[in-house]
Design an enzyme around this catalytic site. Structure first.
Site, PDB file in Angstrom:
ATOM      1  N   PRO A   9       0.796  -1.219   0.000  1.00 48.81           N
ATOM      2  CA  PRO A   9       0.000   0.000   0.000  1.00 48.81           C
ATOM      3  C   PRO A   9       0.834   1.278   0.000  1.00 48.81           C
ATOM      4  CG  PRO A   9      -0.167  -1.113   2.127  1.00 48.81           C
ATOM      5  CD  PRO A   9       0.559  -2.030   1.200  1.00 48.81           C
ATOM      6  N   ASN A  10       0.366   2.200  -0.810  1.00 51.04           N
ATOM      7  CA  ASN A  10       0.895   3.556  -0.918  1.00 51.04           C
ATOM      8  C   ASN A  10       2.236   3.663  -1.628  1.00 51.04           C
ATOM      9  OD1 ASN A  10      -1.326   4.824   0.427  1.00 51.04           O
ATOM     10  ND2 ASN A  10      -0.521   3.975   2.327  1.00 51.04           N
ATOM     11  N   ARG A  17       4.047  11.388  -1.724  1.00 53.84           N
ATOM     12  CA  ARG A  17       3.887  11.400  -0.261  1.00 53.84           C
ATOM     13  C   ARG A  17       5.228  11.465   0.456  1.00 53.84           C
ATOM     14  NH1 ARG A  17       4.054   5.423   1.771  1.00 53.84           N
ATOM     15  NH2 ARG A  17       3.304   6.327   3.703  1.00 53.84           N
ATOM     16  N   TYR A  22      10.630   9.122   1.895  1.00 57.66           N
ATOM     17  CA  TYR A  22      10.677   8.137   0.817  1.00 57.66           C
ATOM     18  C   TYR A  22      11.418   8.601  -0.434  1.00 57.66           C
ATOM     19  CZ  TYR A  22       7.206   5.999   3.797  1.00 57.66           C
ATOM     20  OH  TYR A  22       6.562   5.450   4.870  1.00 57.66           O
ATOM     21  N   ASN A  74       7.999  -5.320  -0.512  1.00 55.57           N
ATOM     22  CA  ASN A  74       7.864  -4.174   0.377  1.00 55.57           C
ATOM     23  C   ASN A  74       6.394  -4.147   0.786  1.00 55.57           C
ATOM     24  OD1 ASN A  74       7.518  -1.704   1.622  1.00 55.57           O
ATOM     25  ND2 ASN A  74       8.887  -0.624   0.232  1.00 55.57           N
ATOM     26  N   ALA A  77       2.786  -0.602   5.069  1.00 49.09           N
ATOM     27  CA  ALA A  77       2.241  -0.633   6.432  1.00 49.09           C
ATOM     28  C   ALA A  77       1.748  -2.014   6.846  1.00 49.09           C
ATOM     29  CB  ALA A  77       1.120   0.392   6.566  1.00 49.09           C
ATOM     30  N   GLU A  98      12.290  -9.027   2.582  1.00 49.00           N
ATOM     31  CA  GLU A  98      11.490  -7.847   2.886  1.00 49.00           C
ATOM     32  C   GLU A  98      12.348  -6.601   2.698  1.00 49.00           C
ATOM     33  OE1 GLU A  98       8.848  -7.886   6.422  1.00 49.00           O
ATOM     34  OE2 GLU A  98      10.013  -6.137   7.038  1.00 49.00           O
ATOM     35  N   HIS A 100      12.384  -2.194   2.757  1.00 46.34           N
ATOM     36  CA  HIS A 100      11.753  -0.912   3.099  1.00 46.34           C
ATOM     37  C   HIS A 100      12.673   0.204   2.651  1.00 46.34           C
ATOM     38  CE1 HIS A 100       8.614  -2.822   5.411  1.00 46.34           C
ATOM     39  NE2 HIS A 100       9.558  -3.610   5.915  1.00 46.34           N
ATOM     40  N   ARG A 107      12.164   5.031  12.993  1.00 50.40           N
ATOM     41  CA  ARG A 107      10.895   5.743  12.872  1.00 50.40           C
ATOM     42  C   ARG A 107      10.006   5.457  14.075  1.00 50.40           C
ATOM     43  NH1 ARG A 107       8.536   5.103   7.148  1.00 50.40           N
ATOM     44  NH2 ARG A 107       7.230   6.781   7.959  1.00 50.40           N
TER      45      ARG A 107
END
Length: 154
Positions: A9-10, A17, A22, A74, A77, A98, A100, A107
């Site tokens: 997502p996103n 964003r 990012y 990735n 969330a 995985e 990111h 964070r």
């Protein structure tokens, strides 16, 4: 060798964003960057993106049926919430890394826990789009070693 890159997502909103987290690159340019890095290699890379958890599970299951050798994912969330994605990764039995873009451990506290990482062979975070390249290179090495061992056992 056939490797799937699955973005959650996103990720399709890269370049729109939170650019301070990012980066400036948009989603299409990140995908092109990944594809270009392996253009001259004997590796087939297919990139998918979904904002929907169930679709991500369907795509992971497709990796099983279409005989992918490795997955770079990735989960966005969903990393911090999805036992269903954990189960899907475990069920397909394909080496998965995985990735990111940001260092999730620097964070918010809720981002420090990954439900999906324990189902993966590794996790790369904090290197931006280069993390995808590192993950694919890692899979290539791992899969090549596996192929080499299997040939020796024949």
């Amino acid at each position: 060798m056939k490797i799937m890159v699955l973005n959650g997502p996103n990720l399709n909103f890269l370049g729109i964003r939170e650019k301070d987290i990012y980066g400036q690159d948009n989603y299409q340019s990140v995908c092109k960057y990944i594809m270009d890095k392996f253009d001259d290699r004997d590796v087939e890379i297919n990139i998918f993106q979904s904002n929907i958890e169930g679709e991500m599970i369907n795509i992971l299951q497709m990796a099983y049926f279409e005989k992918y050798d490795g997955v770079v994912m990735n989960p966005g969330a969903y990393t911090h919430t999805s036992i269903a994605l954990y189960d899907a990764i475990k069920s397909i039995n394909i080496p998965t890394v995985e990735v990111h873009l940001s260092n999730v451990h620097q964070r918010e506290e809720f981002r420090h826990k990954s439900y999906t990482a324990p189902a993966c062979v590794g996790q790369i975070c904090g290197f931006g789009k280069e993390g995808y390249i590192l993950a694919i290179e890692g899979l290539i090495v791992r899969l090549s070693e596996k192929i080499s061992v299997n040939k020796q056992n024949i």
